[in-house]
Write an enzyme that holds these catalytic residues in place. Structure first.
Site, PDB file in Angstrom:
ATOM      1  N   CYS A  31      -3.569  -5.723   3.000  1.00  0.00           N
ATOM      2  CA  CYS A  31      -3.193  -6.933   3.695  1.00  0.00           C
ATOM      3  C   CYS A  31      -4.265  -7.993   3.410  1.00  0.00           C
ATOM      4  O   CYS A  31      -5.445  -7.661   3.308  1.00  0.00           O
ATOM      5  CB  CYS A  31      -3.115  -6.690   5.194  1.00  0.00           C
ATOM      6  SG  CYS A  31      -1.817  -5.535   5.619  1.00  0.00           S
TER       7      CYS A  31
ATOM      8  N   HIS B 292      -6.421  -0.261   3.922  1.00  0.00           N
ATOM      9  CA  HIS B 292      -6.142  -1.239   4.959  1.00  0.00           C
ATOM     10  C   HIS B 292      -7.248  -2.276   4.948  1.00  0.00           C
ATOM     11  O   HIS B 292      -8.419  -1.934   4.961  1.00  0.00           O
ATOM     12  CB  HIS B 292      -6.096  -0.559   6.332  1.00  0.00           C
ATOM     13  CG  HIS B 292      -4.915   0.329   6.490  1.00  0.00           C
ATOM     14  ND1 HIS B 292      -3.659  -0.155   6.730  1.00  0.00           N
ATOM     15  CD2 HIS B 292      -4.794   1.664   6.425  1.00  0.00           C
ATOM     16  CE1 HIS B 292      -2.816   0.853   6.825  1.00  0.00           C
ATOM     17  NE2 HIS B 292      -3.465   1.970   6.637  1.00  0.00           N
TER      18      HIS B 292
END
Lengths: 554, 375
Positions: free
Chosen positions: B182, B140
């Site tokens: 991301c 992440h």
């Protein structure tokens, strides 16, 4: 002339290879035992003996080149490099259920990783430096986090972990190093290097059955590497894999029938060609059963198969034809399988104080003396003066005698507590002790701090039995012959302690808040100190400046 | 091993040169619901292993144990697709750093090689200035950072500085950096060292999405970007001539649902000549040198050729750069080979000697085995 040389070299090489082969011997054995709660205990044992070898003297130089044919080279190099006389490494997952499964075939069943080694002193490099090197080397070899078995977890409980082999008679003494890591996982990446240490890998012999997808589905599984020096014989490496399978869970109709194929999804196709002996031993239950194929040797306790004798794939199967579905025993009606049973708990809901309780039941009709070992990380600190012993609710502090106690040093050293407990016949001893939970530094918390910390198992060894024992009490189902005479270790389950965990975003809030305050205070003070306040006398004509112009200037 | 067309005639004097490829595949997330990150990293691990890189050259870091997790219905398996066709964990896997060991510190230590002396070889990235390094990261992330274990972060500056240090310490020839998080493209924006090719899954302010759920496993099994990379890689074998340009051309927003980025300004080779196997494959590049002439007058000259050949190594030698050498009639033209083959001594004696010695060897082996079986 060249031809003669060639022949001579060839002769020499051949004789050397033959000599080396007879210098090393490899035996493998698979023991399968149906357990009384319908499960199936399996123990794979691969023994390699390096005849005539001795452990490296720590002060000796590393001069001799090593050449092994069967002995695992990767392990041998580590042993020689760090001059390790005796080594035991176990990686287990799950709690061994002594009440239902009895004593394990391999005694080291503590949850997580456990490493202990006896090393000779006297080297230019200290034992602690070699211990660190050994840890790191084994961590690399077995893909485990053994590197974190640092001095915060290392103790030397030499009473409980006596050498299993013999220690060479050197002028310098041997020392023990022991450390546990209860939160360690065991998975395929640990089995892969384990299989690479075997001479036949998992291609033939009983190691063919070591199928990771089935092994790691077992209720309990663990692997172990044990190196010891046997005086007069040589250096012996025992690689063991132990697992407890649940055939009732695998079967559709709740039966406990099993076969090698149903449990491991494989059968033994062929024998390992370099193994001196390759056996499958099946423990025989007391009720009516059927076993196929016909065993090579059968006695009242074990049926033995010689792998490769029949010349075809071996798939042992055991059935209970008269039993439509397996009936679980009621826990209360079952007679205990071990001499003593132990339970350890941590009581109290506070984040700073707690009470540790140990309940030990002596299942024998005689008095038993047992040694009790706690190697507790400094996360939990004992108040030793609050240690109380009770039997039937009556205080009996005389039953506990403390042998050694080294208090923890926060951030560096664990607690070591060794005591001798006297257990009255057929009775239960309860020990309680107050403990305090430490308050950790912000950076000392693990990534999943909310889960809590795993604490290592306590180890109990019953070593002295009363006199009645020899007459009428039969010892419970015993381990391998080599270990039968030894006192057997009993590990308690691991504990989870919940320490006070901060709100990890709090430091950022504090930093931001204090920075803002500092900026505001410093700014205004600096402003007040450096700015000169003077009264400016405004001339009359200046007031005639149009308001638009003053706005642009200001 | 890739050999030039004239390999057979030139093997006598072939200067064999191998190129080591190191891989650092790496999942930074903990907990079961991040199963897909473990699957991403393991998918890359499986691909490079299939293409011939041995475990000793691969550093695999997994922050959690997905395969033997108690919540995993399929113990010892990590699947990369919803139908559970492909088990990434398999029977043979070596995880070098796992669990709590996966920290920013350890990751930077692996890259820069600053380690304690007793750290074993399997936990080090043993590369040199001839090694191509492939770094794959997943987890992440956000604008210029990647989270480690929900606990700490590595920033784009940290990685850029680590790569700079690697360049100074001659720890790589070329780096291929791939990241799937991301806002992944921000992670390579700070690189400043030469010979780095970087690609990421999504632009700034853009999410990377998972590919699909498996209902039996109960979580998403792989990320979309990595899924399509792996799908592309499945068609590649060791001898493939597919280039990096082909890989980047396969990116498709409609499938991935994010905008993958590529950074090439630090990379000094044209992308269509940079092969995928330069980074993903354990392809040993053998350079074939001309047979060394036998006459002493020519020796120094031929040595000079060998040296200049190896100096050219930094580039990519896929073409048989020396294919203009004479193929036919090489034997008669080359005194060295002629000397080997042309020892036209007594053919009969040689034959006799060969047969006699083999008979002797057989007799000896037979004798020893008979001796042995009588024990």
């Amino acid at each position: 002339m060249h031809l003669v040389y060639l022949v001579l070299i060839l002769c020499f090489n051949l004789s050397r290879i033959l000599a080396l082969e007879s210098r090393e011997q490899f035996d493998e054995e698979l023991t399968l035992r149906p357990l009384r709660d319908g499960k199936l205990g399996a123990r794979f044992l691969f023994t390699t003996l390096l005849k005539g070898a001795t452990p490296r003297r720590p002060e000796a130089l590393l001069t001799m080149t090593i050449h092994y044919t069967l002995f695992p080279l990767a392990l041998g190099q580590v042993l020689r490099e760090y001059a390790v006389t005796e080594l035991h490494l176990t990686l287990n997952a799950g709690n061994w259920n002594y009440g239902q499964w009895g004593y394990p075939d391999e005694p080291g069943v503590g949850t997580g990783a456990e490493l202990w080694a006896w090393m000779g002193d006297g080297a230019p490099i200290t034992i602690d430096e070699r211990w660190q090197g050994l840890r790191n080397a084994l961590a690399g070899l077995f893909c485990a986090s053994l590197g974190s078995l640092d001095e915060q977890r290392t103790t030397s409980p030499s009473l409980t972990f006596q050498p299993e082999g013999s220690l060479p008679d050197w002028t310098t003494a041997h020392q023990l190093r022991h450390a546990t890591l209860p939160s360690e996982h065991v998975c395929t990446e640990n089995l892969t290097p384990f299989l690479k240490l075997l001479p036949c890998k998992s291609l033939s012999g009983i190691a063919r059955l070591l199928n990771p997808h089935k092994l790691f589905d077992a209720d309990w599984h663990g692997l172990g590497v044990h190196v010891r020096y046997r005086e007069g014989a040589g250096v012996e490496v025992r690689l063991a894999f132990q697992a407890v399978f649940d055939p009732v869970r695998y079967s559709h109709d709740k039966r406990r029938d099993w076969s090698l194929h149903s449990v491991f999804d494989r059968s033994i196709d062929k024998a390992c060609p370099v193994a001196r002996s390759s056996k499958v031993r099946v423990g025989l239950p007391k009720d009516r059963y059927m076993i196929s194929p016909d065993p090579s040797v059968i006695d009242d306790r074990f049926a033995t198969y010689l792998v490769g004798a029949a010349g075809e794939a071996l798939d042992v199967a055991m059935q209970w034809p008269e039993e439509p579905a397996f009936q679980y025993l009621l826990a209360s009606g079952a007679e205990p399988l071990t001499d003593i049973s132990v339970r350890r708990t941590l009581k109290g809901s506070s984040q700073s104080q707690a009470q540790m309780a140990l309940v030990i039941t002596n299942n024998l009709p005689v008095q038993v003396q047992a040694s009790y070992l706690e190697t507790m990380p400094w996360l939990l600190q004992f108040y030793l003066h609050t240690l109380r012993a009770y039997v039937d609710g009556v205080s009996r502090d005389d039953l506990v005698s403390i042998i050694s106690y080294s208090p923890p040093v926060p951030h560096s050293r664990p607690t070591l507590l060794q005591a001798i407990l006297t257990l009255p016949p057929n009775n239960t001893l309860q020990l309680t002790m107050d403990v305090t939970k430490t308050f950790l530094r912000y950076t000392e918390h693990p990534p999943d701090a909310q889960r809590g910390w795993d604490l290592p198992p306590a180890v109990i060894i019953p070593f002295s039995f009363g006199e009645l024992l020899s007459q009428n009490h039969s010892m419970p189902a015993a381990a391998g012959p080599a270990l039968e005479t030894r006192p057997r270790r009993i590990y308690t389950p691991v504990m989870l302690v919940d320490l006070a965990t901060p709100d990890f975003s709090m430091p950022y809030n504090v930093i931001i808040m204090s920075c803002t305050l500092i900026a505001l205070i410093f700014g205004s003070v600096f402003n007040l100190l450096t700015r000169k306040f003077v009264v400016v006398l405004v001339d009359e004509p200046a007031s005639k400046v149009s308001p638009i112009e003053s706005a642009t200037c200001g | 091993m890739r050999l030039s067309p004239n390999s057979l005639t030139g093997m006598v004097a072939a200067g064999l040169r191998t190129r080591i490829t190191g891989l650092c595949s790496f999942a930074a997330s903990r907990y079961w619901f991040n199963y897909r990150h473990m699957a991403n990293a393991l998918g890359m691990y499986r691909t490079v292993k299939r293409l011939g890189i041995p475990d000793s050259n691969i550093i695999l870091m997994l922050a959690d144990d997905a395969a033997c997790n108690a919540r995993n219905k399929f113990p010892g398996c990590v699947y990369a697709n919803p139908g559970r066709h492909l088990d990434l964990y398999g029977d043979n896997i070596e995880v070098d750093y796992r669990g709590y060991e996966v920290t920013v510190e350890n990751f930077l230590r692996v890259l820069t090689g600053r380690m304690d002396l007793s750290v074993p070889r399997s936990k080090r990235l043993l590369t040199d200035d001839r090694s191509n390094v492939f770094v794959y990261m997943t987890g992440h992330g956000g604008n210029e950072f990647l989270k480690f274990q929900d606990n700490e972060e590595i920033s784009a500056f940290d990685i850029a500085d680590a790569f700079a240090q690697m360049w100074q310490k001659k720890r790589y020839n070329e780096i291929f950096f791939m990241i799937d998080t991301c806002q992944a493209n921000t992670m390579y924006s700070k690189f400043y060292s030469p010979n780095i090719l970087a690609t990421g899954s999504s632009e700034i302010h853009e999410n990377s999405y998972s590919y699909e759920n498996d209902n039996d496993i109960g979580v998403a099994v792989i990320d979309s970007y990595t899924h399509y990379i792996l799908e592309f890689m499945e068609n590649i074998n060791k001898t493939s001539q597919t280039s990096m340009q082909d890989l980047f051309d396969s990116y498709n927003f409609d499938k991935i649902h994010s905008h993958p980025g590529v950074r090439t300004d630090l990379f000094h080779r044209p992308l269509h000549s940079a092969l995928v196997t330069d980074f993903f494959g354990g392809v040993a590049q053998a350079e074939v040198l001309p047979p060394i002439p036998f006459s002493p007058r020519n020796t120094s000259e031929s040595e000079h050729i060998v040296e200049s050949g190896s100096m050219l190594d930094v580039g990519n030698h896929t073409d048989g750069g020396l294919s203009d050498l004479p193929l036919d009639g090489g034997l008669s033209q080359t005194p060295f080979l002629a000397a080997l083959a042309g020892a036209k001594g007594d053919v009969l004696t040689r034959k006799l000697r060969a047969w006699g010695s083999s008979a002797l060897v057989i007799a000896l082996v037979g004798y020893v085995s008979v001796k042995r079986s009588s024990y």
